[in-house]
Design a protein around this motif. Structure first.
Motif: not given
Length: 587
Positions: A272, A275, A440, A465-466, A468-469, A471, A536
């Motif tokens: 994975e 973060e 980002q 898409r990575c 848009y996470r 936080k 997100a």
């Protein structure tokens, strides 16, 4: 004694002394003795015609590249290395023992002369390829694969791969695939037939290969990423070899069983992603911008401009380094547009809107390049010409050199401290991190994914898409601060430059063109407690689906059929609408 033809006075004196020794071979001495030339004279007497032609061609190519060759070094190379060796061609000349200048000159001259006669057809018959014949750098060694059928299949795959992929990392990727296939070959060597009879191979051999990779990882002889890379590379080669028809009758893999294959389930899953991602915090970016003058003092103006363009545009380092001189155009509204080439995916003449301050940097650099090369045609010039071996202005700065100098610059800077007092790791600061920070920053500012993905020139939304996470400060109260976002804007408090962040207005990204960028959008604040919530992208199965505007637009639904509409309108005896399946009421 009268002086012989082609002999000088120094030769006569030395020859008179050597004749007194018993067993002296005068003919051999005359072929290998130094020429005795002086001033700007170089003698090729006694050398084979092929060696003379190769030396002259290599010297001519060095002059065309802008390299400076000292006459004394070139004469010493001939008299002390080439002539004593007695070689019939330049490839057979041994390397000088303790003369670094002669060794460098011999290697460069020999490389130019040898590559002038190389062809892809000639290299294909060898087990060690010089990739210059295929338009790439470095070499590719197939001797690590002992099975002849597997080695020939690897060659066939490599020839197809080198013709399709044209990027700077193509050579290294090809070597990784060959190394992965070599690990499979080592497993096949444990068979009684050493893997020479491909008709008796089966799924059991693939399982042995996978178990061997797991064993090496468990014993610490390879990392998890290395194991995954070897298995994935071997799978790619075997799958592409079947697609090329090598398993047909007469092919190099004819008779290979169908179960001798690596499926996608055999490849270990990738870990994975972390973060925190690979983007740089705004605090680190501002500190880097404040020390750009030091980077220019350590290197040159071209390398500083390349870093500024990386920050402002988010392009890859190779794309920035290889920009043409006329890379700046205007759209229908007069807004600046950057024209670049996506060398990784082989998509040329891509266009991206930029800000006016960034366009001014490019215009100023264009004036410097024209002043430096006034006699060269502008169509042959590059925007960031290198400082060495560049007489015609057509050689751009190298991205590897940029990465090395960027590392030296970062290591020379003081510690990078964030607002919370923690020290940021300098190993995470490299040229490609500016691209991740650009993406980002736009994702945090609320740029939709259907806009950001073409802006980054990605093939699919999965690559974008990575960014848009969720936080840790995603649910914090929105801040009223609006830090500057222009490429040359400065913060009123610190006076430092802030990175750009904007949203395109009515883009036409699928064709690689755009109309005009709108006003800059505010970037997220640096302190997490006051930051605006980060958008997100919802995952499947999550409810409620927030921020649906970030997802790609769904396809329009087709009109319902009459039978489906009648079922939807049906109700039971209690007045409840019945569902479309088994007459269950809709709750």
């Amino acid at each position: 004694m009268p002086r012989g033809p082609g002999r000088r006075h120094a030769h006569e004196k030395r020859l008179w002394a050597l004749r007194k020794n018993p067993g002296f071979d005068q003919d051999t001495w005359l072929r290998t003795a130094p020429s005795g030339s002086f001033a700007a004279e170089v003698s090729f007497r006694g050398l084979p015609d092929l060696v003379v032609a190769q030396l002259l061609f290599g010297l001519q190519h060095r002059c065309h590249k802008g390299a400076r060759t000292e006459i004394g070094n070139f004469r010493a190379l001939i008299d002390r290395t080439v002539r004593p060796s007695g070689a019939r061609r330049l490839e057979d000349v041994p390397a000088p023992a303790a003369n670094s200048e002669a060794l460098t000159l011999l290697n460069r001259t020999r490389a130019y002369a040898i590559r002038a006669c190389k062809t892809p057809e000639g290299e294909y018959a060898k087990d060690i390829w010089d990739l210059m014949a295929f338009g790439h750098r470095g070499t590719l060694d197939f001797t690590v694969i002992p099975q002849p059928w597997l080695r020939e299949s690897a060659k066939r795959w490599a020839r197809d791969y080198l013709s399709r992929v044209r990027s700077k990392s193509t050579s290294s990727h090809a070597r990784q695939h060959v190394n992965g296939l070599a690990k499979l070959a080592e497993t096949l060597r444990a068979r009684p037939d050493s893997g020479l009879d491909l008709a008796v191979l089966s799924r059991a051999d693939i399982e042995n290969f996978l178990n061997r990779m797991s064993f090496l990882e468990a014993n610490g002889r390879m990392t998890t990423n290395t194991r995954r890379s070897y298995v994935r590379m071997a799978r790619n080669v075997l799958r592409q070899a079947r697609a090329l028809g090598l398993t047909r009758p007469g092919g190099t893999m004819a008779g290979l069983p169908d179960d001798f294959t690596i499926t996608r389930h055999d490849v270990p899953k990738a870990p994975e992603p972390p973060e925190e991602g690979q983007d740089l915090p705004p605090d680190v970016t501002r500190q880097l911008c404040a020390h750009l003058d030091l980077f220019e003092d350590m290197t040159c103006r071209e390398l500083r401009l390349s870093v500024e363009l990386l920050m402002d545009t988010g392009r890859r380092p190779e794309e920035i380094c290889r920009l043409e001189l006329h890379c700046l155009t205007r759209d229908g509204q007069g807004k600046p547009v950057l024209a670049y080439d996506n060398w990784k995916e082989q998509r040329l003449r891509r266009q991206m809107p930029i800000h006016e301050p960034t366009a001014k940097l490019i215009l100023a650099q264009q004036e410097r390049v024209r002043a430096r090369f006034p006699d060269e045609p502008p169509s042959k010039l590059v925007l960031l010409p290198t400082q060495s071996l560049n007489l015609h202005g057509d050689r751009a700065v190298d991205s590897n050199h940029l990465s090395g100098m960027h590392r030296d610059w970062v290591e020379a800077l003081p510690e990078f401290r964030l607002d919370d007092g923690t020290v940021f790791d300098k190993e995470k600061i490299f040229p490609y991190a500016y691209r991740n920070s650009f993406a980002q920053r736009h994702a945090d500012a609320g740029v939709p994914i259907e806009v950001l993905s073409p802006l980054m020139d990605h093939d699919s939304y999965e690559s974008t898409r990575c960014y848009y996470r969720v936080k840790k400060y995603a649910c914090a109260k929105p801040s009223t601060r609006s830090p500057p976002c222009s490429s040359t804007a400065t913060d009123s408090a610190s006076g430092e430059r802030s990175p750009p962040c904007w949203t395109p207005n009515e883009p036409d990204w699928r064709s690689g063109r755009c109309r005009s960028p709108s006003a800059p959008a505010p970037s997220p604040p640096t302190s997490p407690p006051e930051a605006a919530p980060a958008p997100a992208v919802p995952l499947r199965g999550m409810r409620p689906l927030l921020h649906r505007h970030l997802l790609p637009p769904r396809a329009l639904r087709l009109p319902r059929r009459p039978a489906a509409a009648a079922r939807a309108a049906a109700v039971d005896d209690r007045g409840r609408r019945l569902g479309p399946r088994r007459g269950h009421p809709v709750r």
